[in-house]
Design a protein around this motif. Sequence first.
Motif, PDB file in Angstrom:
ATOM      1  N   UNK A  72     -13.510 -35.837  23.562  1.00  0.00           N
ATOM      2  CA  UNK A  72     -12.918 -35.412  22.286  1.00  0.00           C
ATOM      3  C   UNK A  72     -13.069 -33.910  22.050  1.00  0.00           C
ATOM      4  N   UNK A  75     -10.427 -32.303  24.406  1.00  0.00           N
ATOM      5  CA  UNK A  75      -9.030 -32.683  24.155  1.00  0.00           C
ATOM      6  C   UNK A  75      -8.457 -32.050  22.883  1.00  0.00           C
ATOM      7  N   UNK A  76      -9.298 -31.907  21.851  1.00  0.00           N
ATOM      8  CA  UNK A  76      -8.825 -31.269  20.621  1.00  0.00           C
ATOM      9  C   UNK A  76      -8.433 -29.821  20.830  1.00  0.00           C
ATOM     10  N   UNK A  77      -9.007 -29.245  21.868  1.00  0.00           N
ATOM     11  CA  UNK A  77      -8.791 -27.823  22.117  1.00  0.00           C
ATOM     12  C   UNK A  77      -7.769 -27.538  23.205  1.00  0.00           C
ATOM     13  N   UNK A  78      -7.117 -28.594  23.652  1.00  0.00           N
ATOM     14  CA  UNK A  78      -6.049 -28.424  24.634  1.00  0.00           C
ATOM     15  C   UNK A  78      -4.775 -28.941  23.986  1.00  0.00           C
TER      16      UNK A  78
ATOM     17  N   UNK B  81      -4.757 -34.403  20.889  1.00  0.00           N
ATOM     18  CA  UNK B  81      -6.157 -34.233  21.257  1.00  0.00           C
ATOM     19  C   UNK B  81      -7.086 -35.329  20.771  1.00  0.00           C
ATOM     20  N   UNK B  83      -8.805 -38.858  21.413  1.00  0.00           N
ATOM     21  CA  UNK B  83      -9.063 -39.675  22.603  1.00  0.00           C
ATOM     22  C   UNK B  83      -8.492 -41.071  22.401  1.00  0.00           C
TER      23      UNK B  83
END
Lengths: 290, 263
Positions: A72, A75-78, B81, B83
Motif C-alpha cells: 500500500x 502503490x499509493x505513490x505510483x 494505488x 491494494x
Amino acid sequence: MKFDVEVNNLSLKYNDYEALKDLSFMLEGGKVYGLLGRNGAGKTSLLSLLASFRESTKGSIKITGENPFENADIMQNVHLIYEKDYKDESEKVKGMLEIIERYRPNFDAEYAQYLVKRFKLPLDKAVNKLSRGMQSALNVTMGLASRAPITIFDEAYLGMDAPTREIFYKELLADQAERPRTMILSTHLVSEMDYLFDEVIIIDKGAFVLHEEYETLISRGASITGAAEEVDDFVSGMTQLNEQQLGNTKAVMVYGYLSEKDKQEALQRGLEVGPVSLQDLFIHLTSEEV
Amino acid sequence: MKQKSIFPKVAFDMFSVQFIWSLWFISFILLAHIVMIVVSINSDSVLGEFLFFSHSSSKVYMLVIGIISSYAFLTFYVNHGVTRKDYFIGAALAAVGIAAAIAIIAAVLTGLEYAVLEITNLPVTINNSLADNSIESSDNSISIFVPKAILSSSILVHSSSWLLSLLMYTLNILTLYVIGWLIGSGYYRFGWVIGFGFIAISLVSIIIADLLWGTELGEPLSNWLPFSSISLPVSVSAAGSIILIGVILWGIRLLTKRITIKM
C-alpha cells in the motif's frame, strides 16, 4: 524520500508469448524518462508491472527497495495514466477529481483546478460525454495533480490535438522543475517529446536495447549537411540512418561517435555537423534490418 | 512513512455509491408495490407486506450489483494505488452495509405501510402469516417464495423479533451479493468460458442458501434433490448463512488476491 526504481531480470509471459525478456535497469528518482519502443515492444506490459496491475513471471521490481505489488505504501505513490475506456463513466469531471483526491496522498486540488482551466475542461460534464481528447486531458490533469512520486504516462496524449499536447508538455516541465519526481513517458511521438526527457530507455520486442542520458544518446549520431558529393564521400563507411536532399544540398544522419578529427575533416570540406534527432536514432535502433 | 489503513475509505466510498443506486432501486420497488396495493384494492386479492414483496427483488438486485462490483471498482481502486486486499475488505464491508441498509429501509417502509393503511382505513388485506410459504396472486400468475422464518416472525406480528427479521433479510440479500461478486470476479479473472463454471458454483450456492432458510426450491436444477425443503431452527439457518457467506468471500479473496487488472 527518493523513489528509485530497480528492475532486475524482469520477464513476463502471456501463455507462450514472451512480452518482456530479462529486462534490467535502474531509474534514479526525480528524473523524466522516455520509454520508447515500437508497437508491441512491451511498453505497456512493463508499465503495468511497475504500477502493480500484474505480477511478473520472473525477475523483480524494487521501488524504494521494496516489492511494490500489494504494498500500500508504494502503490499509493505510483500513478499510471493510460487511455481508459470511459464509456460507462457517468461521474462528472468534478466528482472524478474529488474521488482521486481521497486516494492520492500528494494530490493538489488547487493545481488540479489550474489544469482544468488550462485544458478548458467542463467540470459539470459527465466523463463519458467528453471527447476523446478531453478525456485524455482529464487523465493528464489527474496524473499531474496527483503529484505521485512515480508518475507514468502511457501514451497519455492520445486523442489530444497539437495545441493541447503542447499545454501538457509545458505544464509537465513547469511542475517537474518545481517538484521533481520520477516521470516515465511512453510514446511514439518521439520527435515531439524528446526535449522532455532527461534519460531514454529503448526496448524492442520485449528486450532491453539501451538506457542512456538523452544528451549522450543523441551525441551517438550526427547529421552531416553540405554539397551532395562531399557528403556522400564523407559518410561512406559510416552507418547511415536517414538522408534528405534538396537540390544539391544533402543531409545525412549517421550513427556512431564522430571523433574530433572527423569533425575537423568535415569542417575543412565545408560540411556542417549537427545533432541527430532522437527519432532517427530510435527508428534506426529498432528497425527490422538491424 | 506509513499511511493509515485505506480500506475504511474504500468501504465508505463503495457504500455511498451503492447506497445511491439502492435508493433508486427501492423507489422503483416501492412504486411497484403501491401499484399492487391499488390493484389489490380493486380486485380483492391478498397482498404481501412490503418486506415480503421487496425480498425477492432485493435478492436479484443484490446479485446484479454484486456482479458489477469487480468491474466497476477493482480496476479503479488498483489504478489509484489501493491494494487488492484493501479493495476486498472495503468492498465486503460496504456489501454488509448495503444489505443492512436495504433491510432497514424495507422494514421502515413496511411499518409506514401499516400505519398509512391503518390511518386511511383502506380495504386492503395484507397477509403476513401465509402458511404455504408463498405469496400468490388470486389467479396464481405470480408466486413469490419467501423464507418461512421471515414469514413467521414478521416484525409487526411479533414485534419482539424485529431484529431477527432484519438479520434474516440482511443475510439473505447479502448472500446474493457475494454470489454475484463471485461470478463477477470469476469472469474478471478467467473470461467468459471458465466464467460459466462460476455460474454453476453460484447456482449451487443459491440452492444451499434457499435450503438453509427452508425456502421452497425454485430452481429447475434442484429437482434432482430428494427433498424440496428442509426445516432448521432459525439459529442454525443464520449460522449456516454466515458460514456460506464466509466461504464465498474466501473464494473471492483467493480469486482476486493477485489478480491481473484489466486496462
